[in-house]
Write an enzyme that holds these catalytic residues in place. Sequence first.
Site, PDB file in Angstrom:
ATOM      1  N   HIS A  54     -30.215 -38.278 -41.261  1.00 28.47           N
ATOM      2  CA  HIS A  54     -30.485 -37.098 -42.093  1.00 28.47           C
ATOM      3  C   HIS A  54     -30.847 -35.932 -41.185  1.00 28.47           C
ATOM      4  O   HIS A  54     -31.291 -36.128 -40.044  1.00 28.47           O
ATOM      5  CB  HIS A  54     -31.639 -37.389 -43.059  1.00 28.47           C
ATOM      6  CG  HIS A  54     -31.262 -38.319 -44.182  1.00 28.47           C
ATOM      7  ND1 HIS A  54     -32.095 -38.598 -45.232  1.00 28.47           N
ATOM      8  CD2 HIS A  54     -30.115 -39.022 -44.393  1.00 28.47           C
ATOM      9  CE1 HIS A  54     -31.488 -39.431 -46.062  1.00 28.47           C
ATOM     10  NE2 HIS A  54     -30.287 -39.723 -45.572  1.00 28.47           N
ATOM     11  N   GLU A  56     -33.339 -33.910 -41.143  1.00 27.62           N
ATOM     12  CA  GLU A  56     -34.733 -33.889 -40.679  1.00 27.62           C
ATOM     13  C   GLU A  56     -34.936 -34.822 -39.485  1.00 27.62           C
ATOM     14  O   GLU A  56     -35.527 -34.437 -38.480  1.00 27.62           O
ATOM     15  CB  GLU A  56     -35.685 -34.343 -41.802  1.00 27.62           C
ATOM     16  CG  GLU A  56     -35.682 -33.479 -43.040  1.00 27.62           C
ATOM     17  CD  GLU A  56     -34.730 -34.010 -44.111  1.00 27.62           C
ATOM     18  OE1 GLU A  56     -33.577 -34.356 -43.781  1.00 27.62           O
ATOM     19  OE2 GLU A  56     -35.149 -34.042 -45.284  1.00 27.62           O
ATOM     20  N   CYS A  84     -36.467 -36.789 -48.386  1.00 27.78           N
ATOM     21  CA  CYS A  84     -36.423 -38.081 -49.059  1.00 27.78           C
ATOM     22  C   CYS A  84     -37.567 -38.969 -48.553  1.00 27.78           C
ATOM     23  O   CYS A  84     -38.384 -38.567 -47.735  1.00 27.78           O
ATOM     24  CB  CYS A  84     -35.071 -38.754 -48.793  1.00 27.78           C
ATOM     25  SG  CYS A  84     -34.888 -39.391 -47.110  1.00 27.78           S
ATOM     26  N   CYS A  87     -37.487 -39.472 -44.699  1.00 25.44           N
ATOM     27  CA  CYS A  87     -37.813 -38.282 -43.917  1.00 25.44           C
ATOM     28  C   CYS A  87     -39.278 -37.877 -44.072  1.00 25.44           C
ATOM     29  O   CYS A  87     -39.879 -37.402 -43.108  1.00 25.44           O
ATOM     30  CB  CYS A  87     -36.860 -37.152 -44.282  1.00 25.44           C
ATOM     31  SG  CYS A  87     -35.167 -37.495 -43.733  1.00 25.44           S
TER      32      CYS A  87
HETATM   33 ZN   LIG Z   1     -33.977 -37.816 -45.655  1.00 25.25          ZN
END
Ligand SMILES: [Zn+2]
Length: 160
Positions: A54, A56, A84, A87
Amino acid sequence: MRSDEFYMHRALEQARLAEEAGEVPVGAVVVDADGAIVGAGYNAPVSGHDPSAHAEVRALRDAGARLGNYRLDGCTLFVTLEPCLMCTGAIIHARLARVVYGAAEPRSGMVESKANLFAQPWYNHRVEVVGGVLAGRVARQLKGFFAARRDGRAAGAEDD
Ligand SMILES: [Zn+2]
């Protein structure tokens, strides 16, 4: 330190790189206490065969490598979409001071949408959170991406 909007525009630029690679457009930058961008990343799980890729996490890895430290004390993460579960965990492990995000993610966001993991008492570390920065622009970018993908499918393009 410049405005939150300034850095969110840099995160949006990262999200565009994801879009160009055919990934869902999410981008992030890490900014140190002096306002310097010390890390950047965009969403790339499909092309990298990596469920943890991801925006992040990739931005935190980039900043950690650049600063030579897995703890990013005093740093702020700017990300286009609400983080999410994975993260938010990575953000706490990195000891970030602050997280600024753009649009909420109603299906899986763990800051305001499904829960607020940063407000739980399980961790000593506290992260300051600001949401909704340039949210309209982020939402338009995501909408455009999914609309283009739908049109591609309607035209007979391969499904992923
Ligand atoms: Zn994430």
